[in-house]
Design a protein around this motif. Structure first.
Motif, mmCIF file in Angstrom:
data_model
loop_
_atom_site.group_PDB
_atom_site.id
_atom_site.type_symbol
_atom_site.label_atom_id
_atom_site.label_comp_id
_atom_site.label_asym_id
_atom_site.label_seq_id
_atom_site.Cartn_x
_atom_site.Cartn_y
_atom_site.Cartn_z
ATOM 1 N N SER A 67 0.798 -1.410 0.053
ATOM 2 C CA SER A 67 -0.207 -0.024 -0.039
ATOM 3 C C SER A 67 0.934 1.332 -0.005
ATOM 4 N N ASP A 68 2.167 1.095 -0.257
ATOM 5 C CA ASP A 68 2.968 2.275 -0.087
ATOM 6 C C ASP A 68 2.450 3.332 -1.062
ATOM 7 N N LEU A 69 2.446 4.552 -0.663
ATOM 8 C CA LEU A 69 1.942 5.675 -1.469
ATOM 9 C C LEU A 69 3.211 6.350 -1.912
ATOM 10 N N GLY A 70 4.398 6.016 -1.290
ATOM 11 C CA GLY A 70 5.712 6.780 -1.796
ATOM 12 C C GLY A 70 6.280 7.676 -0.510
ATOM 13 N N ALA A 71 7.515 8.404 -0.847
ATOM 14 C CA ALA A 71 7.987 8.844 0.194
ATOM 15 C C ALA A 71 7.259 10.114 0.720
ATOM 16 N N LEU A 72 7.529 10.443 2.035
ATOM 17 C CA LEU A 72 7.217 11.433 2.874
ATOM 18 C C LEU A 72 7.670 12.598 2.052
ATOM 19 N N LYS A 73 6.805 13.601 1.758
ATOM 20 C CA LYS A 73 7.219 14.889 0.989
ATOM 21 C C LYS A 73 8.129 15.921 1.738
ATOM 22 N N GLN A 74 7.644 15.834 3.100
ATOM 23 C CA GLN A 74 8.447 16.759 3.987
ATOM 24 C C GLN A 74 7.945 16.411 5.438
ATOM 25 N N LEU A 75 8.724 16.922 6.261
ATOM 26 C CA LEU A 75 8.550 16.668 7.891
ATOM 27 C C LEU A 75 7.444 17.353 8.462
ATOM 28 N N ASN A 76 6.867 18.325 7.814
ATOM 29 C CA ASN A 76 5.753 19.039 8.388
ATOM 30 C C ASN A 76 4.913 19.874 7.316
ATOM 31 N N GLY A 77 3.592 19.893 7.754
ATOM 32 C CA GLY A 77 2.708 20.584 6.769
ATOM 33 C C GLY A 77 1.753 19.904 5.852
ATOM 34 N N LYS A 78 1.058 20.529 5.336
ATOM 35 C CA LYS A 78 0.187 19.669 4.369
ATOM 36 C C LYS A 78 0.776 19.047 3.155
ATOM 37 N N GLN A 79 0.536 17.848 2.689
ATOM 38 C CA GLN A 79 0.778 17.118 1.620
ATOM 39 C C GLN A 79 -0.198 16.255 1.128
ATOM 40 N N VAL A 80 -0.380 15.910 0.050
ATOM 41 C CA VAL A 80 -1.236 15.119 -0.669
ATOM 42 C C VAL A 80 -0.762 14.033 -1.617
ATOM 43 N N TYR A 81 -1.044 12.875 -1.475
ATOM 44 C CA TYR A 81 -0.778 11.633 -1.943
ATOM 45 C C TYR A 81 -2.197 10.702 -2.692
ATOM 46 N N ALA A 82 -1.724 10.682 -3.999
ATOM 47 C CA ALA A 82 -2.944 9.931 -4.836
ATOM 48 C C ALA A 82 -2.837 8.630 -4.532
ATOM 49 N N VAL A 83 -3.962 8.127 -4.475
ATOM 50 C CA VAL A 83 -3.991 6.394 -3.952
ATOM 51 C C VAL A 83 -4.350 5.780 -5.490
ATOM 52 N N PRO A 84 -3.369 4.969 -5.744
ATOM 53 C CA PRO A 84 -3.726 4.024 -6.954
ATOM 54 C C PRO A 84 -4.949 3.365 -7.084
ATOM 55 N N ALA A 85 -5.594 3.070 -8.240
ATOM 56 C CA ALA A 85 -7.040 2.451 -8.022
ATOM 57 C C ALA A 85 -6.891 1.098 -7.424
ATOM 58 N N SER A 86 -5.617 0.646 -7.482
ATOM 59 C CA SER A 86 -5.304 -0.871 -7.203
ATOM 60 C C SER A 86 -5.224 -1.187 -5.808
ATOM 61 N N ILE A 87 -5.442 -0.148 -4.961
ATOM 62 C CA ILE A 87 -5.441 -0.251 -3.399
ATOM 63 C C ILE A 87 -7.171 0.105 -3.148
ATOM 64 N N ASN A 88 -7.423 -1.097 -2.586
ATOM 65 C CA ASN A 88 -8.968 -1.066 -1.921
ATOM 66 C C ASN A 88 -8.997 -0.371 -0.827
ATOM 67 N N LEU A 89 -9.362 1.050 -0.488
ATOM 68 C CA LEU A 89 -9.365 1.524 0.887
ATOM 69 C C LEU A 89 -10.114 0.832 1.805
ATOM 70 N N ASP A 90 -11.121 0.164 1.464
ATOM 71 C CA ASP A 90 -11.918 -0.637 2.384
ATOM 72 C C ASP A 90 -11.104 -1.739 3.118
ATOM 73 N N ASP A 91 -10.067 -2.215 2.716
ATOM 74 C CA ASP A 91 -9.025 -3.037 3.467
ATOM 75 C C ASP A 91 -8.266 -2.494 4.303
ATOM 76 N N PHE A 92 -8.285 -1.516 4.483
ATOM 77 C CA PHE A 92 -7.297 -0.985 5.776
ATOM 78 C C PHE A 92 -8.176 -0.088 6.728
ATOM 79 N N ASN A 93 -7.584 0.285 7.945
ATOM 80 C CA ASN A 93 -8.174 1.033 9.075
ATOM 81 C C ASN A 93 -7.016 1.994 9.523
ATOM 82 N N GLU A 94 -5.982 2.195 9.074
ATOM 83 C CA GLU A 94 -4.774 2.975 9.566
ATOM 84 C C GLU A 94 -4.160 3.540 8.303
ATOM 85 N N ILE A 95 -3.657 4.705 8.598
ATOM 86 C CA ILE A 95 -2.370 5.449 7.861
ATOM 87 C C ILE A 95 -1.395 5.293 8.476
ATOM 88 N N TYR A 96 -0.244 4.956 8.017
ATOM 89 C CA TYR A 96 1.114 4.942 8.570
ATOM 90 C C TYR A 96 2.141 5.890 7.808
#
Length: 128
Positions: free
Chosen positions: A83-112
């Motif tokens: 489920s890796d969405l990529g490297a953390l862009k920065q240590l602080n503040g707002k950042q946005v990551y696209a979730v590939p269609a191959s990842i079913n969000l219903d399979d997860f209950n946490e963000i790491y």
């Protein structure tokens, strides 16, 4: 006149329901630090009606530091590497990551925030 008003009201309510469905749904969480790291701030996951999704680490997000921090999903205390969405862009503040269609969000209950180098969690946000 009353029938016309009723018909217009039904049309307006149907339009609002359609707009709400198009906007999709969202879920939120707040990070807590793990493995002796400090991670704070909010995260929002938005599922769009078209099947796409985004993960947004909010303005108040902060991580103290770590080598090779990644953003991804997990379930019940376990990070799922696929489920890796990529490297953390920065240590602080707002950042946005696209979730590939191959990842079913219903399979997860946490963000790491995950340290790939040492295979340890740096921060976890339970989604709810």
């Amino acid at each position: 006149m009353r029938q016309l008003f009723s018909a217009l009201l039904v049309i307006a309510l149907t339009s609002l329901a359609t707009v709400g469905a198009l906007a999709g749904s969202s879920t939120t969480g707040n990070f807590i630090g793990k493995s002796s790291h400090i991670a704070t701030g909010g995260v929002t996951i938005v599922k769009n009606a078209d099947g796409t999704a985004t993960v947004t680490l909010e303005d108040d997000f902060s991580l103290d530091s770590a080598p090779d921090p990644r953003v991804g999903f997990g379930k019940d205390g376990t990070f799922i590497e696929a489920s890796d969405l990529g490297a953390l862009k920065q240590l602080n503040g707002k950042q946005v990551y696209a979730v590939p269609a191959s990842i079913n969000l219903d399979d997860f209950n946490e963000i790491y925030i995950w340290c790939l180098k040492f295979s340890v969690p740096l921060g976890v946000a339970k989604l709810g």
